[in-house]
Scaffold this motif. Structure first.
Motif, short mmCIF file in Angstrom:
data_model
loop_
_atom_site.label_atom_id
_atom_site.label_comp_id
_atom_site.label_asym_id
_atom_site.label_seq_id
_atom_site.Cartn_x
_atom_site.Cartn_y
_atom_site.Cartn_z
N ALA A 62 0.83 -1.21 0.00
CA ALA A 62 0.00 0.00 0.00
C ALA A 62 0.87 1.26 0.00
O ALA A 62 0.60 2.21 -0.75
CB ALA A 62 -0.93 -0.01 1.21
N VAL A 63 1.90 1.28 0.82
CA VAL A 63 2.78 2.44 0.88
C VAL A 63 3.51 2.62 -0.45
O VAL A 63 3.64 3.74 -0.97
CB VAL A 63 3.77 2.32 2.04
CG1 VAL A 63 4.81 3.43 1.99
CG2 VAL A 63 3.03 2.37 3.38
N ALA A 64 4.00 1.53 -1.03
CA ALA A 64 4.72 1.61 -2.30
C ALA A 64 3.82 2.16 -3.41
O ALA A 64 4.26 2.99 -4.22
CB ALA A 64 5.25 0.23 -2.69
N LEU A 65 2.57 1.72 -3.45
CA LEU A 65 1.64 2.24 -4.46
C LEU A 65 1.38 3.73 -4.24
O LEU A 65 1.28 4.50 -5.21
CB LEU A 65 0.33 1.46 -4.40
CG LEU A 65 0.38 0.01 -4.88
CD1 LEU A 65 -0.92 -0.71 -4.56
CD2 LEU A 65 0.67 -0.07 -6.38
N SER A 66 1.29 4.13 -2.97
CA SER A 66 1.07 5.56 -2.70
C SER A 66 2.30 6.38 -3.08
O SER A 66 2.17 7.50 -3.59
CB SER A 66 0.72 5.78 -1.22
OG SER A 66 1.85 5.58 -0.37
N LEU A 67 3.48 5.83 -2.87
CA LEU A 67 4.71 6.52 -3.26
C LEU A 67 4.84 6.62 -4.78
O LEU A 67 5.56 7.48 -5.29
CB LEU A 67 5.93 5.80 -2.68
CG LEU A 67 6.08 5.85 -1.15
CD1 LEU A 67 7.26 5.00 -0.70
CD2 LEU A 67 6.23 7.28 -0.66
N ALA A 68 4.15 5.73 -5.49
CA ALA A 68 4.13 5.79 -6.96
C ALA A 68 3.11 6.80 -7.46
O ALA A 68 2.87 6.88 -8.67
CB ALA A 68 3.83 4.40 -7.53
N GLY A 69 2.49 7.54 -6.55
CA GLY A 69 1.57 8.59 -6.93
C GLY A 69 0.12 8.17 -7.02
O GLY A 69 -0.73 8.95 -7.47
N LYS A 70 -0.20 6.97 -6.55
CA LYS A 70 -1.57 6.48 -6.61
C LYS A 70 -2.34 6.85 -5.34
O LYS A 70 -1.76 6.97 -4.26
CB LYS A 70 -1.59 4.96 -6.81
CG LYS A 70 -0.84 4.50 -8.05
CD LYS A 70 -1.40 5.09 -9.32
CE LYS A 70 -0.66 4.62 -10.55
NZ LYS A 70 -1.21 5.23 -11.80
N GLN A 71 -3.66 7.00 -5.49
CA GLN A 71 -4.54 7.21 -4.35
C GLN A 71 -4.90 5.83 -3.79
O GLN A 71 -5.50 5.01 -4.49
CB GLN A 71 -5.79 7.96 -4.77
CG GLN A 71 -5.53 9.32 -5.42
CD GLN A 71 -4.88 10.29 -4.46
OE1 GLN A 71 -5.40 10.54 -3.36
NE2 GLN A 71 -3.75 10.86 -4.84
N VAL A 72 -4.54 5.58 -2.54
CA VAL A 72 -4.58 4.22 -1.99
C VAL A 72 -5.33 4.19 -0.67
O VAL A 72 -5.17 5.08 0.18
CB VAL A 72 -3.15 3.66 -1.79
CG1 VAL A 72 -3.20 2.21 -1.30
CG2 VAL A 72 -2.34 3.76 -3.08
N GLY A 73 -6.14 3.15 -0.49
CA GLY A 73 -6.73 2.85 0.80
C GLY A 73 -6.16 1.53 1.30
O GLY A 73 -5.93 0.61 0.51
N LEU A 74 -5.90 1.44 2.59
CA LEU A 74 -5.40 0.21 3.21
C LEU A 74 -6.41 -0.22 4.27
O LEU A 74 -6.63 0.49 5.25
CB LEU A 74 -4.03 0.42 3.84
CG LEU A 74 -3.43 -0.75 4.64
CD1 LEU A 74 -3.31 -2.00 3.78
CD2 LEU A 74 -2.07 -0.36 5.22
N LEU A 75 -7.05 -1.36 4.04
CA LEU A 75 -8.09 -1.85 4.94
C LEU A 75 -7.61 -3.11 5.64
O LEU A 75 -7.29 -4.11 4.99
CB LEU A 75 -9.37 -2.14 4.14
CG LEU A 75 -10.53 -2.78 4.90
CD1 LEU A 75 -10.93 -1.95 6.09
CD2 LEU A 75 -11.71 -3.00 3.96
N ASP A 76 -7.57 -3.06 6.95
CA ASP A 76 -7.13 -4.19 7.78
C ASP A 76 -8.37 -4.88 8.33
O ASP A 76 -9.07 -4.34 9.18
CB ASP A 76 -6.26 -3.64 8.92
CG ASP A 76 -5.78 -4.71 9.88
OD1 ASP A 76 -6.04 -5.90 9.63
OD2 ASP A 76 -5.16 -4.35 10.90
N VAL A 77 -8.68 -6.09 7.81
CA VAL A 77 -9.84 -6.83 8.30
C VAL A 77 -9.42 -8.06 9.11
O VAL A 77 -10.19 -9.00 9.27
CB VAL A 77 -10.79 -7.24 7.14
CG1 VAL A 77 -11.35 -6.03 6.45
CG2 VAL A 77 -10.11 -8.16 6.15
N ASP A 78 -8.20 -8.04 9.61
CA ASP A 78 -7.75 -9.10 10.51
C ASP A 78 -8.34 -8.83 11.88
O ASP A 78 -7.77 -8.11 12.70
CB ASP A 78 -6.21 -9.14 10.56
CG ASP A 78 -5.69 -10.41 11.21
OD1 ASP A 78 -6.47 -11.06 11.94
OD2 ASP A 78 -4.52 -10.75 10.99
N VAL A 79 -9.52 -9.38 12.11
CA VAL A 79 -10.31 -9.05 13.30
C VAL A 79 -9.56 -9.37 14.59
O VAL A 79 -9.57 -8.58 15.54
CB VAL A 79 -11.66 -9.80 13.26
CG1 VAL A 79 -12.44 -9.60 14.56
CG2 VAL A 79 -12.49 -9.33 12.07
#
Length: 421
Positions: A62-79
């Protein structure tokens, strides 16, 4: 599932229309559909085995995609083990919860994060939930979080093939791509093999396999040494026919970065680990090209002609271009002389039943180089691209001869993709 189906209709295969679902979707289902329509690509990170570093891989992706200039959401569903807040040093953050909307936590100007870990009164509180409650939480985190327009939503799932991974994939739809994380050891490979088969059974494409903790980065010399087994993930990829995304070595700096709450991909691009992670995200960045998001219109002479001829397919219903690809009754297959840009012949063909993956192969088998469509889901676009067929979406609902003639003359005006989900 039909490629035109909304996310909530996907389990039943029902269709939907641009003005609302024609098959009786509830307001809640329509809310989910609207939320998904604003997310271009969904990446679900899963593993059949715990302890393989899945959350670390998901966070750095997720961080790498954001550093590539993309708009990114990171969703943690590990309850039961939400670790993303700690990995990003966000464990003390609390999201604002308004009327029917939850604001995600901003990690940077183009990366937003949501996790159950933000909601717990104490980091020591266990989550004792049964399956239906988990399923409801996952759906709520997709439809009620104000993600807005995203290039990517990266979802970190708990290990296994149970409620959470299944619910995440069913909620996101069959165009969500799975990234499967393993370590080289045989005991992990056996469990991850089940994850590959799990994705195939539920109908979601596997983007590829990541072999984590593959080799050891020496803190003194910086070289990678294979002190444990390596290559198991790559062999599994070959065995199961999916792409191998790359190896991430066991790096002491990764452990330190996780404990201290900073992603290694942000601080060290040139280390073996940083280079590996940047390699892994390339197929994800390529998804934007695969789906032809610019809707760049190839010229007739840029298509792969055969004996000076190309073939264009137009989905048709009631004599006009069908705005919803999955609702078409026939296909107009038109043979075009590239030199004169004239329509030589038109054949109306009835396609096989609209099942996942069938139409792209059938169209390719007809010798088609280009499909002019009104609306087409991203999953179908990916399959057409894989089959070597170009797609233009947003074409008008006119007679197929008029649509093709406009394309050949360079005057075709395209609008929005009526099935952009």
């Amino acid at each position: 599932m039909s490629d035109h189906a909304c996310g909530s209709c996907s389990s039943s295969g029902s269709g939907c229309s641009s003005s609302g679902c024609s098959e009786g979707c509830s307001p809640e289902d329509m809310k989910l559909k609207k939320a998904l329509s604003r997310i271009k690509h969904k990446i679900v990170v899963i593993s059949g085995k715990g302890g393989v570093g899945k959350s670390t891989v998901a966070t750095n992706i997720a961080v790498a995609l954001s550093l590539a200039g993309k708009q990114v959401g990171l969703l943690d569903v590990d309850v039961h083990g939400p670790s993303v807040p700690r990995l990003l040093s966000l464990q003390d953050e609390k999201p604002h919860i308004g009327h029917e909307v939850i604001e995600p936590i901003s990690w940077s100007s183009n990366l937003w994060v949501m996790s159950l870990g933000f909601m717990l009164p104490s980091k020591d509180d266990p989550v004792i939930w049964r399956g239906p409650v988990k399923i409801g939480m996952i759906k709520q985190f997709v439809q009620d979080v104000a993600w807005n327009d995203l290039d990517f939503l990266v979802v970190d799932c708990p290990p296994g093939t149970g409620d959470e991974p299944l619910s995440a994939l069913q909620t996101l739809g069959q165009d969500a791509h799975a990234v499967i994380v393993t370590t080289p050891q045989g005991v992990a490979i056996d469990d991850v093999r089940r994850s590959v088969n799990f994705c195939k059974q539920v109908g979601n494409p596997v983007l590829g396999i990541v072999e984590n903790m593959s080799g050891f980065v020496c803190p003194d010399c910086g070289n990678v040494h294979d002190i444990f087994n390596s290559g198991g993930g790559e062999e599994l990829a070959k065995e199961t026919g999916v792409k191998f995304l790359g190896r991430v070595p066991l790096d002491p700096e990764v452990g330190r970065s996780g404990d201290e709450g900073y992603p290694i991909i942000r601080t060290d691009h040139e280390s073996p680990t940083g280079k590996a992670l940047n390699t892994i995200i390339k197929p994800m960045l390529n998804l934007t090209e695969t789906l032809q998001e610019n809707n760049e219109m190839p010229k007739p002479d840029e298509l792969q002609a055969k004996n000076g001829m190309i073939r264009i397919a137009v989905p048709v219903a009631a004599g006009k271009l069908c705005m919803h690809f999955g609702h078409c009754e026939q296909f107009a297959l038109m043979d075009i002389d590239v030199a004169t840009k004239g329509i030589v012949a038109t054949n109306m063909e009835t396609p096989p039943p609209h099942e996942p993956g069938v139409l792209p192969k059938w169209i390719a088998d007809q010798g088609v180089q280009l499909v002019l469509a009104g609306g087409m889901g991203s999953r179908a676009q990916s399959l057409f691209t894989d089959a070597g067929v170009k797609v233009i979406v947003g074409s008008p609902a006119e007679a197929p001869e008029n649509v093709v003639s406009s394309y050949l003359a360079g005057t075709l005006q395209t609008g929005s993709n009526t099935c952009d989900h």
